[in-house]
Design an enzyme around this catalytic site. Structure first.
Site, PDB file in Angstrom:
ATOM      1  N   ALA A  56      34.125 -36.275  -3.380  1.00 41.29           N
ATOM      2  CA  ALA A  56      32.720 -36.500  -3.724  1.00 41.29           C
ATOM      3  C   ALA A  56      32.552 -37.642  -4.737  1.00 41.29           C
ATOM      4  CB  ALA A  56      32.103 -35.214  -4.271  1.00 41.29           C
ATOM      5  N   GLU A  58      33.961 -40.392  -4.889  1.00 39.47           N
ATOM      6  CA  GLU A  58      33.987 -41.713  -4.236  1.00 39.47           C
ATOM      7  C   GLU A  58      32.743 -41.965  -3.380  1.00 39.47           C
ATOM      8  OE1 GLU A  58      36.859 -39.772  -4.374  1.00 39.47           O
ATOM      9  OE2 GLU A  58      37.581 -41.064  -5.989  1.00 39.47           O
ATOM     10  N   THR A  86      37.638 -25.481 -14.690  1.00 39.97           N
ATOM     11  CA  THR A  86      37.619 -26.552 -15.695  1.00 39.97           C
ATOM     12  C   THR A  86      36.303 -27.320 -15.609  1.00 39.97           C
ATOM     13  OG1 THR A  86      38.457 -28.315 -14.274  1.00 39.97           O
ATOM     14  CG2 THR A  86      40.101 -26.841 -15.268  1.00 39.97           C
ATOM     15  N   HIS A  88      35.916 -30.176 -14.790  1.00 35.13           N
ATOM     16  CA  HIS A  88      36.001 -31.209 -13.759  1.00 35.13           C
ATOM     17  C   HIS A  88      34.813 -31.132 -12.804  1.00 35.13           C
ATOM     18  CE1 HIS A  88      38.194 -34.235 -11.537  1.00 35.13           C
ATOM     19  NE2 HIS A  88      38.080 -33.542 -10.422  1.00 35.13           N
ATOM     20  N   ARG A 127      26.376 -22.564   3.476  1.00 35.66           N
ATOM     21  CA  ARG A 127      25.444 -23.698   3.504  1.00 35.66           C
ATOM     22  C   ARG A 127      25.881 -24.805   4.458  1.00 35.66           C
ATOM     23  NH1 ARG A 127      24.285 -23.982  -3.033  1.00 35.66           N
ATOM     24  NH2 ARG A 127      23.539 -21.844  -3.155  1.00 35.66           N
TER      25      ARG A 127
HETATM   26  N1  INI Z   1      36.126 -33.607  -4.859  1.00 34.05           N
HETATM   27  C1  INI Z   1      35.275 -32.934  -4.048  1.00 34.05           C
HETATM   28  O1  INI Z   1      34.662 -33.547  -3.150  1.00 34.05           O
HETATM   29  N2  INI Z   1      35.094 -31.610  -4.219  1.00 34.05           N
HETATM   30  C2  INI Z   1      35.724 -30.904  -5.201  1.00 34.05           C
HETATM   31  O2  INI Z   1      35.504 -29.665  -5.298  1.00 34.05           O
HETATM   32  C3  INI Z   1      36.618 -31.583  -6.052  1.00 34.05           C
HETATM   33  N3  INI Z   1      37.335 -30.880  -7.092  1.00 34.05           N
HETATM   34  O3  INI Z   1      37.140 -29.659  -7.215  1.00 34.05           O
HETATM   35  O4  INI Z   1      38.103 -31.449  -7.826  1.00 34.05           O
HETATM   36  C4  INI Z   1      36.808 -32.977  -5.856  1.00 34.05           C
HETATM   37  N4  INI Z   1      37.647 -33.686  -6.639  1.00 34.05           N
HETATM   38  C5  INI Z   1      38.142 -34.981  -6.267  1.00 34.05           C
HETATM   39  C6  INI Z   1      37.238 -36.117  -6.704  1.00 34.05           C
HETATM   40  O5  INI Z   1      36.044 -36.143  -5.981  1.00 34.05           O
HETATM   41  C7  INI Z   1      37.929 -37.461  -6.493  1.00 34.05           C
HETATM   42  O6  INI Z   1      38.202 -37.659  -5.129  1.00 34.05           O
HETATM   43  C8  INI Z   1      39.244 -37.589  -7.271  1.00 34.05           C
HETATM   44  O7  INI Z   1      39.043 -37.322  -8.637  1.00 34.05           O
HETATM   45  C9  INI Z   1      39.841 -38.990  -7.111  1.00 34.05           C
HETATM   46  O8  INI Z   1      38.997 -39.977  -7.670  1.00 34.05           O
END
Ligand code: INI
Length: 170
Positions: A56, A58, A86, A88, A127
């Site tokens: 997401a 990107e 976390t 994140h 969803r």
């Molecule tokens: N990316 C997602 O699309 N969904 C998630 O739940 C997710 N988690 O949980 O970490 C996630 N992480 C990756 C992030 O979007 C990037 O691709 C990554 O950090 C590389 O830049």
């Protein structure tokens, strides 16, 4: 009251769909919903172009590039961010929503936002074609409507009766 007419007709539209590979099973279902919505409403499958991105976070960069290319009437953004233990989650959610909003602002191109932000996988599947509908399809429909609305904002809004008369609707 006067109303700007809009439409949900996708005939002739060129649409880019940006989809995250993270949580791929869920995102594939969002993509299925979006593609089905676009083609059911008249878009040619040849005019629906799909760009997979790692996750997401990107999504905005690809949305910005495709929307700014001048080759698409609309973009649909699809992804699934699922809460972990976390912070994140919050950073990725903030990144994707702010980034897509900025892409819309900078390009003026409508972007349907079908990025799920869920507490768990069950909620996400619900969803993505489950009990809570398909947010990919909803995002595609929103994008179509915005293209049609923006094409008419330079027209004068119409009385509802006149609009119905013109379009043959009752
Ligand atoms: N990316 C997602 O699309 N969904 C998630 O739940 C997710 N988690 O949980 O970490 C996630 N992480 C990756 C992030 O979007 C990037 O691709 C990554 O950090 C590389 O830049």
């Amino acid at each position: 009251m006067k109303t700007f007419e809009t439409s949900t007709d996708a005939k002739g539209l060129r649409v880019a769909v940006v989809v995250g590979r993270f949580n791929q099973l869920i995102c594939a279902k969002l993509l299925e919903g979006a593609a089905d919505e676009l083609t059911r409403r008249g878009a040619s499958p040849d005019d629906v172009h799909v760009a997979w991105v790692p996750g997401a976070f990107e999504i905005p960069q690809a949305v910005r590039a495709l929307a700014g290319s001048g080759r698409y009437d609309a973009v649909v953004a699809l992804g699934a961010v699922i809460r972990g233990g976390t912070p994140h989650f919050d950073y990725v959610c903030r990144g994707v929503t702010d980034g897509v909003r900025e892409a819309i602002r900078d390009t003026g191109v409508p972007v349907g936002f079908g990025v799920l932000t869920c507490d768990d996988v069950d909620q996400a599947f619900a969803r993505a074609g489950g009990s809570d509908g398909n947010k990919g399809a909803e995002a595609a429909l929103a994008a179509i409507e915005m293209v049609r609305l923006l094409a008419r904002t330079s027209d004068a809004p119409e009385d509802a009766a006149a609009a119905n008369e013109r379009t043959g609707r009752r």
